[in-house]
Design a protein around this motif. Structure first.
Motif, PDB file in Angstrom:
ATOM      1  N   TYR A   7       0.857  -1.189   0.000  1.00 12.86           N
ATOM      2  CA  TYR A   7       0.000   0.000   0.000  1.00 12.86           C
ATOM      3  C   TYR A   7       0.894   1.240   0.000  1.00 12.86           C
ATOM      4  CZ  TYR A   7      -3.478  -3.415   1.566  1.00 12.86           C
ATOM      5  OH  TYR A   7      -4.289  -4.518   1.671  1.00 12.86           O
ATOM      6  N   ASP A   8       0.477   2.277  -0.718  1.00 16.47           N
ATOM      7  CA  ASP A   8       1.284   3.496  -0.795  1.00 16.47           C
ATOM      8  C   ASP A   8       1.555   4.073   0.586  1.00 16.47           C
ATOM      9  OD1 ASP A   8       1.378   3.294  -3.532  1.00 16.47           O
ATOM     10  OD2 ASP A   8      -0.282   4.702  -3.884  1.00 16.47           O
ATOM     11  N   SER A   9       0.566   4.009   1.471  1.00 18.86           N
ATOM     12  CA  SER A   9       0.724   4.579   2.806  1.00 18.86           C
ATOM     13  C   SER A   9       1.794   3.838   3.606  1.00 18.86           C
ATOM     14  CB  SER A   9      -0.603   4.549   3.560  1.00 18.86           C
ATOM     15  OG  SER A   9      -1.085   3.208   3.676  1.00 18.86           O
ATOM     16  N   ASP A  10       1.950   2.526   3.353  1.00 16.07           N
ATOM     17  CA  ASP A  10       2.993   1.759   4.041  1.00 16.07           C
ATOM     18  C   ASP A  10       4.374   2.306   3.684  1.00 16.07           C
ATOM     19  OD1 ASP A  10       1.028   0.191   5.064  1.00 16.07           O
ATOM     20  OD2 ASP A  10       1.469  -1.577   3.849  1.00 16.07           O
ATOM     21  N   ARG A  11       4.601   2.496   2.405  1.00 15.90           N
ATOM     22  CA  ARG A  11       5.917   2.973   1.961  1.00 15.90           C
ATOM     23  C   ARG A  11       6.178   4.385   2.477  1.00 15.90           C
ATOM     24  NH1 ARG A  11       9.913   1.701  -1.846  1.00 15.90           N
ATOM     25  NH2 ARG A  11      11.611   3.145  -1.359  1.00 15.90           N
ATOM     26  N   GLN A  12       5.156   5.204   2.472  1.00 19.98           N
ATOM     27  CA  GLN A  12       5.317   6.566   2.979  1.00 19.98           C
ATOM     28  C   GLN A  12       5.677   6.558   4.454  1.00 19.98           C
ATOM     29  OE1 GLN A  12       1.577   8.381   1.970  1.00 19.98           O
ATOM     30  NE2 GLN A  12       1.948   8.269  -0.242  1.00 19.98           N
ATOM     31  N   GLN A  13       5.014   5.702   5.226  1.00 17.43           N
ATOM     32  CA  GLN A  13       5.311   5.604   6.652  1.00 17.43           C
ATOM     33  C   GLN A  13       6.732   5.117   6.877  1.00 17.43           C
ATOM     34  OE1 GLN A  13       2.608   3.101   8.855  1.00 17.43           O
ATOM     35  NE2 GLN A  13       3.836   3.155  10.715  1.00 17.43           N
ATOM     36  N   LEU A  14       7.142   4.101   6.117  1.00 14.87           N
ATOM     37  CA  LEU A  14       8.493   3.568   6.259  1.00 14.87           C
ATOM     38  C   LEU A  14       9.536   4.616   5.890  1.00 14.87           C
ATOM     39  CD1 LEU A  14      10.379   1.185   6.824  1.00 14.87           C
ATOM     40  CD2 LEU A  14      10.101   0.514   4.423  1.00 14.87           C
ATOM     41  N   ASP A  15       9.333   5.309   4.780  1.00 13.43           N
ATOM     42  CA  ASP A  15      10.281   6.345   4.362  1.00 13.43           C
ATOM     43  C   ASP A  15      10.421   7.433   5.418  1.00 13.43           C
ATOM     44  OD1 ASP A  15      10.832   5.056   2.003  1.00 13.43           O
ATOM     45  OD2 ASP A  15       9.437   6.240   0.795  1.00 13.43           O
ATOM     46  N   ALA A  16       9.304   7.794   6.042  1.00 14.11           N
ATOM     47  CA  ALA A  16       9.334   8.831   7.081  1.00 14.11           C
ATOM     48  C   ALA A  16      10.141   8.356   8.294  1.00 14.11           C
ATOM     49  CB  ALA A  16       7.913   9.191   7.499  1.00 14.11           C
ATOM     50  N   LEU A  17       9.961   7.098   8.674  1.00 12.03           N
ATOM     51  CA  LEU A  17      10.714   6.557   9.802  1.00 12.03           C
ATOM     52  C   LEU A  17      12.207   6.501   9.500  1.00 12.03           C
ATOM     53  CD1 LEU A  17       8.342   3.613  10.809  1.00 12.03           C
ATOM     54  CD2 LEU A  17       8.835   5.633  12.195  1.00 12.03           C
ATOM     55  N   LEU A  18      12.555   6.098   8.291  1.00  4.76           N
ATOM     56  CA  LEU A  18      13.966   6.036   7.891  1.00  4.76           C
ATOM     57  C   LEU A  18      14.601   7.425   7.896  1.00  4.76           C
ATOM     58  CD1 LEU A  18      13.611   3.475   4.966  1.00  4.76           C
ATOM     59  CD2 LEU A  18      14.869   3.077   7.092  1.00  4.76           C
ATOM     60  N   GLU A  19      13.855   8.395   7.416  1.00  2.00           N
ATOM     61  CA  GLU A  19      14.375   9.760   7.365  1.00  2.00           C
ATOM     62  C   GLU A  19      14.557  10.337   8.762  1.00  2.00           C
ATOM     63  OE1 GLU A  19      13.267  14.129   5.387  1.00  2.00           O
ATOM     64  OE2 GLU A  19      12.045  12.364   4.947  1.00  2.00           O
ATOM     65  N   THR A  20      13.573  10.119   9.636  1.00  2.00           N
ATOM     66  CA  THR A  20      13.650  10.636  11.010  1.00  2.00           C
ATOM     67  C   THR A  20      14.828  10.030  11.761  1.00  2.00           C
ATOM     68  OG1 THR A  20      11.248  10.939  11.087  1.00  2.00           O
ATOM     69  CG2 THR A  20      12.401  10.827  13.196  1.00  2.00           C
ATOM     70  N   ALA A  21      15.078   8.733  11.531  1.00  2.00           N
ATOM     71  CA  ALA A  21      16.180   8.052  12.212  1.00  2.00           C
ATOM     72  C   ALA A  21      17.526   8.303  11.547  1.00  2.00           C
ATOM     73  CB  ALA A  21      15.897   6.552  12.268  1.00  2.00           C
ATOM     74  N   LYS A  22      17.509   9.032  10.417  1.00  2.00           N
ATOM     75  CA  LYS A  22      18.737   9.327   9.669  1.00  2.00           C
ATOM     76  C   LYS A  22      19.510   8.061   9.310  1.00  2.00           C
ATOM     77  CE  LYS A  22      19.411  14.024  11.484  1.00  2.00           C
ATOM     78  NZ  LYS A  22      18.064  14.140  12.055  1.00  2.00           N
ATOM     79  N   VAL A  23      18.769   7.077   8.812  1.00  2.00           N
ATOM     80  CA  VAL A  23      19.365   5.801   8.419  1.00  2.00           C
ATOM     81  C   VAL A  23      20.149   5.975   7.135  1.00  2.00           C
ATOM     82  CG1 VAL A  23      18.836   3.469   7.591  1.00  2.00           C
ATOM     83  CG2 VAL A  23      17.637   4.394   9.581  1.00  2.00           C
ATOM     84  N   ASP A  24      21.323   5.404   7.093  1.00  2.00           N
ATOM     85  CA  ASP A  24      22.145   5.381   5.887  1.00  2.00           C
ATOM     86  C   ASP A  24      21.396   4.582   4.815  1.00  2.00           C
ATOM     87  OD1 ASP A  24      24.048   4.861   3.890  1.00  2.00           O
ATOM     88  OD2 ASP A  24      25.697   4.820   5.331  1.00  2.00           O
ATOM     89  N   THR A  25      21.013   5.244   3.723  1.00  2.00           N
ATOM     90  CA  THR A  25      20.180   4.587   2.708  1.00  2.00           C
ATOM     91  C   THR A  25      20.872   3.387   2.060  1.00  2.00           C
ATOM     92  OG1 THR A  25      20.960   6.185   1.067  1.00  2.00           O
ATOM     93  CG2 THR A  25      18.891   6.686   2.202  1.00  2.00           C
TER      94      THR A  25
END
Length: 375
Positions: A235-253
């Protein structure tokens, strides 16, 4: 035995459970096999192709007096019409509606056994007064249940200790996965780099994706490790939520490979190629991901919750942590990276454990014996 009627409000893990036992003849002794499901899916198609009967009955997850009364009356009519020997209810919502419908049928003199499988009690997802209320609903409904069929020993224990089922009513037939003989196992301790950790699951509260991301954030790409996150784009909302969490945690892409969705065989192939599996769930009833990863002979790092605690032996087939931090989970993963011999040993012992206790072919025979004992 004459007939069995399965009722489920949700699919996902419940669908996997019913399909697995159906494919391995867990319900083969019933002349009539009926399935009530919320919508058409691969399971309903397979069920009909094998000669079963399917009724579609929408049952919204949220409470709704109008919808719930309508669903109860519809299921009441289905039970009256088909007259099953066994009514097997799956998940909390179907369990509540099904036991209400069954009560009315029994008051009219109809005789059958009511079997309930929670597949993780709904109250486990809640907090505060809502958790208290839904726990008491389960306690009340336990009096209208002939057998509680648990999917794991820990779910059976919770049913007795938390919900209050008498021990005589509780039976465990563990979920299972397809296995291969230990001597034919492919070699583990893979020599490729980077070290690959796989996570499979929906982006939802139950799977505790926040803890997953917190764990990933403990690593840098220079450590030659990659996290495969499977199931984050259905679902699009799943990916958006995951991307937001990765960005907030400053995860090395460079650490993360996001795989939107795979079919079951593709997921199994990913397990065989991975080095370890990470499961961060807040609650489970069994834990198919952990079981299938162990069956692929890779160690599992998991939270110490129902289901997972039955599959993973801490320090032997992986690591099991109670309310861990991302730092603690990362420390366990680093132990596997730094000690290939330990990783290989854990993978092999995990596969042994699945073959011994969570073999779907063997457990399907236990399912047949259970039904025979109550019909």
């Amino acid at each position: 035995m004459s007939g069995i009627l399965h009722v489920t409000q949700c699919l996902g893990g419940v669908e996997t459970y019913i399909r697995s036992f159906h494919d391995h003849d867990g319900f083969a002794d019933f002349k009539e096999r009926l399935l009530v499901a919320p919508s058409a899916c691969a399971l309903t198609k397979e069920w009909e192709n094998c000669g079963g009967t399917v009724d579609i009955l929408p049952m919204p997850r949220e409470l709704s007096i109008t919808s719930d009364v309508r669903a109860t009356l519809s299921l009441f009519r289905t039970i009256r019409r088909h007259k099953p020997n066994v009514l097997h209810l799956h998940s909390s919502k179907a369990g509540a509606i099904g036991r209400a419908a069954a009560l009315f049928c029994k008051l009219l003199g109809q005789k059958f056994q009511v079997v309930y499988t929670p597949h993780a009690y709904y109250y486990l997802a809640l907090e505060g007064h809502r958790r208290f209320v839904f726990l008491w609903i389960e306690r009340i409904l336990s009096h209208f249940t002939d057998r509680l069929l648990a999917t794991s020993p820990s779910e059976a224990s919770r049913s007795i200790e938390d919900v209050g089922y008498p021990q005589r009513k509780v039976v465990t037939v563990s979920n299972g996965v397809a296995t291969t003989p230990v001597h034919t196992s492919p070699p583990t301790g893979k020599s490729h780099t980077p070290f690959t950790i796989i996570f499979v699951g929906r982006i939802c509260h139950q799977k505790n994706v926040e803890l997953l991301i917190e764990t990933v954030a403990q690593f840098k790409s220079s450590e030659s490790v990659v996290f495969q996150i499977v199931g984050a784009g259905h679902y699009d909302s799943d990916r958006q939520q995951l991307d937001a969490l990765l960005e907030t945690a400053k995860v090395d892409t460079g650490l993360v490979e996001i795989i939107p969705w795979l079919d079951h065989e593709q997921v199994l192939d990913r397990f065989r190629q991975a080095d370890a599996c990470l499961v961060t769930s807040r609650y489970e009833s069994f834990g198919y991901v952990a079981a299938e990863a162990a069956a692929a002979a890779i160690p599992v790092v998991a939270t110490n919750v129902d289901g997972l605690k039955d599959i993973v032996e801490d320090g032997k087939t992986g690591f099991l942590l109670t309310d861990p931090s991302g730092e603690q989970l990362a420390s366990c993963i680093r132990r596997l990276i730094d000690d290939p011999q330990l990783s290989t040993s854990m993978g092999r012992l995990g596969k042994d454990r699945i073959n011994s206790y969570f073999n779907i072919a063997a457990n399907s025979q236990l399912m047949r014996k259970f039904y025979s004992s109550i019909s």
